[in-house]
Design an enzyme around this catalytic site. Structure first.
Site, PDB file in Angstrom:
ATOM      1  N   GLU A 251      46.368  43.633  49.716  1.00  0.00           N
ATOM      2  CA  GLU A 251      45.940  44.211  48.436  1.00  0.00           C
ATOM      3  C   GLU A 251      45.926  45.713  48.659  1.00  0.00           C
ATOM      4  OE1 GLU A 251      44.049  46.063  46.003  1.00  0.00           O
ATOM      5  OE2 GLU A 251      42.199  44.944  46.409  1.00  0.00           O
ATOM      6  N   CYS A 285      41.216  50.669  43.349  1.00  0.00           N
ATOM      7  CA  CYS A 285      42.689  50.530  43.329  1.00  0.00           C
ATOM      8  C   CYS A 285      43.187  50.249  41.925  1.00  0.00           C
ATOM      9  CB  CYS A 285      43.121  49.378  44.234  1.00  0.00           C
ATOM     10  SG  CYS A 285      42.547  49.571  45.894  1.00  0.00           S
TER      11      CYS A 285
HETATM   12  C1  SIN Z   1      39.729  47.486  44.499  1.00  0.00           C
HETATM   13  O1  SIN Z   1      39.638  48.623  44.118  1.00  0.00           O
HETATM   14  O2  SIN Z   1      40.474  47.202  45.445  1.00  0.00           O
HETATM   15  C2  SIN Z   1      38.959  46.342  43.887  1.00  0.00           C
HETATM   16  C3  SIN Z   1      38.553  46.574  42.512  1.00  0.00           C
HETATM   17  C4  SIN Z   1      38.077  45.322  41.804  1.00  0.00           C
HETATM   18  O3  SIN Z   1      37.860  44.262  42.405  1.00  0.00           O
HETATM   19  O4  SIN Z   1      37.929  45.408  40.594  1.00  0.00           O
END
Ligand code: SIN
Length: 483
Positions: A251, A285
């Site tokens: 991820e 992310c």
């Molecule tokens: C992430 O920023 O990797 C996770 C964000 C989320 O689970 O909404």
């Protein structure tokens, strides 16, 4: 927290120091105070953790799904019972405001709860055979020992989103949390111990990422590595997995576009864009990073978003009313400064913010003002690189095709958002976006029961949802000849 505390790592159900006694310091990014020291584990401790996870594997894999589910439910309950303690620790080591930290603890716990239930639904198949004398079965089995390397931006949820499905599937796990946020991870291990998760099923080791990851990658007993973090490191993991042919889930980075069409409910669009953009000070992310607004509603949307930003207080996450905490460290802050400076030097305008922040009190940390940039062009750094900070750049568009084309013009493909009141347009645009997650009139689509993951250089595999447990299962075909 007063005096810095000392914590151990959790291997085989025991709390330990590093073999050579080394430690690393954990700092508060808002105050720069030292919070704790944790063991600086390396190769030896990673090997011990893999030994423990391997020893625990047969019994855990062979336990019934109902037994594993019951233990996971107890882990979920322990996390929720200690929600406040975990949330305060998270705010101190990571910086996010306390209400957000509480929400993250509940979000993290929801993965354990959801996969406790999903453990009972790992079904196989019976396939009709070509001849009457055969029976063909397909069963699903745990992959084995899992190595999980997790980031600092969601110190609890990025662990449970991996450990929940892994343990539900019958795998055992070695978790290596980010160096900046080990305390939340160790609290999760404490909760697992209180819940009665058997020794060796969950192991948490803190220390140097490269050394620990290197050991996990090299050890053939580790059958799967799951990683959340940068695309650059994700590529190294992918290369490293080849030698022992491990399964991987990655991820990775994102650079989420938002499209605000001319028929959008602008108030909703501004509200949801602000939620997406400024959650965790823009350090997610999936946060809105490139905001494409139809030229006919650009100025009206800009005013609404500017109003929302004006209401966001920057400060220490434990202080009342704070909405934007510090960035995680100096290099995170430098990146945001560099992107904004480059954009402004090339003609963009900081309508709101645009500089480092100095909140009230003796806060020396890495604060940046929530910022709204206009006059941005597609070739600026901020439109090409992930920002990981509280900056919202706006760019106008004319046609639907142009908006979707600009949105797709990225190596990333994690999350995208669009705002429209026209259902045909919503479906067409959502289908045209090369992204793993699309929020339609919704700036917060993440949830335990839905698949989270990206296209292109945003990664491989999915976490969450029915798909999330598949990543921890092997498929076995059994052909039975009848006598
Ligand atoms: C992430 O920023 O990797 C996770 C964000 C989320 O689970 O909404």
């Amino acid at each position: 927290m007063g005096e810095p505390i000392t914590k151990g790592i959790y291997i085989g159900g025991e709390w330990k120091e590093a073999v050579r006694g080394g430690t690393i310091d954990v700092f508060n990014p808002a105050t720069l105070e030292k919070l704790a020291t944790v063991p600086d584990a390396g190769d030896d401790e990673a090997a011990q953790a893999v030994d423990a996870a391997s020893s625990a594997l047969p019994a855990w894999r062979e336990a019934s799904a109902y037994e594993r589910a019951a233990l996971l439910m107890r882990w979920y309950e322990q996390i929720m019972l200690h929600q406040e303690e975990i949330a305060r620790t998270m705010t101190m080591e990571q910086g996010k405001p306390l209400p957000e930290a509480r929400t993250e603890v509940a979000y993290a716990a929801s993965f354990i709860q959801w996969y406790a239930e999903e453990a009972k639904r790992v079904y196989g198949e019976i396939i009709p055979a070509t001849t009457a004398g055969k029976r063909l079965f397909v069963i699903r089995q745990a992959v084995g020992v899992v190595g999980a390397i997790t980031p600092w931006n969601f110190p609890a949820a990025m662990i449970t989103r991996k450990a929940g499905p892994a343990l539900a599937a019958g795998c055992t796990i070695v978790v290596k949390p980010a160096e900046q946020t080990p305390l939340t991870a160790l609290l999760l291990a404490e909760m697992a111990e209180k819940a009665g998760i058997p020794a060796g099923v969950l192991n948490v080791i803190t220390g140097d990422a490269k050394t620990i990851a290197g050991r996990l990658m090299a050890d053939g007993r580790v059958r799967k590595v799951t990683f959340t973090g940068s695309t650059e490191v994700g590529k190294e993991i992918m290369r490293g997995a080849a030698d022992t042919m491990k399964k991987i889930s990655l991820e990775l980075g994102g650079h989420a576009p938002v499209i605000v069409f001319d028929d959008a409910d602008l108030e909703l669009a501004a509200e949801q864009t602000a939620i997406s953009k400024f959650r965790n000070a823009g350090q997610t992310c999936v946060c809105a990073n490139r905001i494409y607004v139809h030229e006919s509603v650009h100025d009206a949307f800009e005013r609404r978003l500017a109003d929302k930003i004006a209401g966001l207080r920057v400060g220490y996450g434990l202080d009342e009313g704070v909405a934007i905490g510090p960035l995680i460290d100096e290099s995170g802050l430098d990146k945001v400064k560099r992107q904004v400076e480059e954009a402004v030097a090339r003609g963009a305008k900081a309508v709101v913010g645009g500089r480092t922040a100095e909140p009230e009190g003796s806060r020396r940390g890495f604060f940046y003002e929530p910022t709204l940039l206009t006059g941005v062009t597609p070739d600026m750094q901020i439109m090409r690189e992930e920002t990981f900070g509280p900056v919202a750049p706006l760019i106008p568009f004319r046609t639907d095709e142009e908006a979707v084309r600009m949105a797709n013009d990225s190596v990333y493909g994690l999350a995208a958002y669009l705002f429209t009141t026209n259902v045909n347009r919503a479906v067409r645009a959502a289908e045209g976006l090369e992204y793993g997650i699309v929020g339609v009139n919704d700036g917060a689509p993440s949830t335990a029961q839905a698949p989270f993951g990206g296209f292109k250089e945003s990664g491989l595999g999915r976490e969450g949802g029915r798909q999330g447990i598949e990543e921890y299962l092997e498929t076995k075909y059994i052909s039975l000849g009848l006598g």
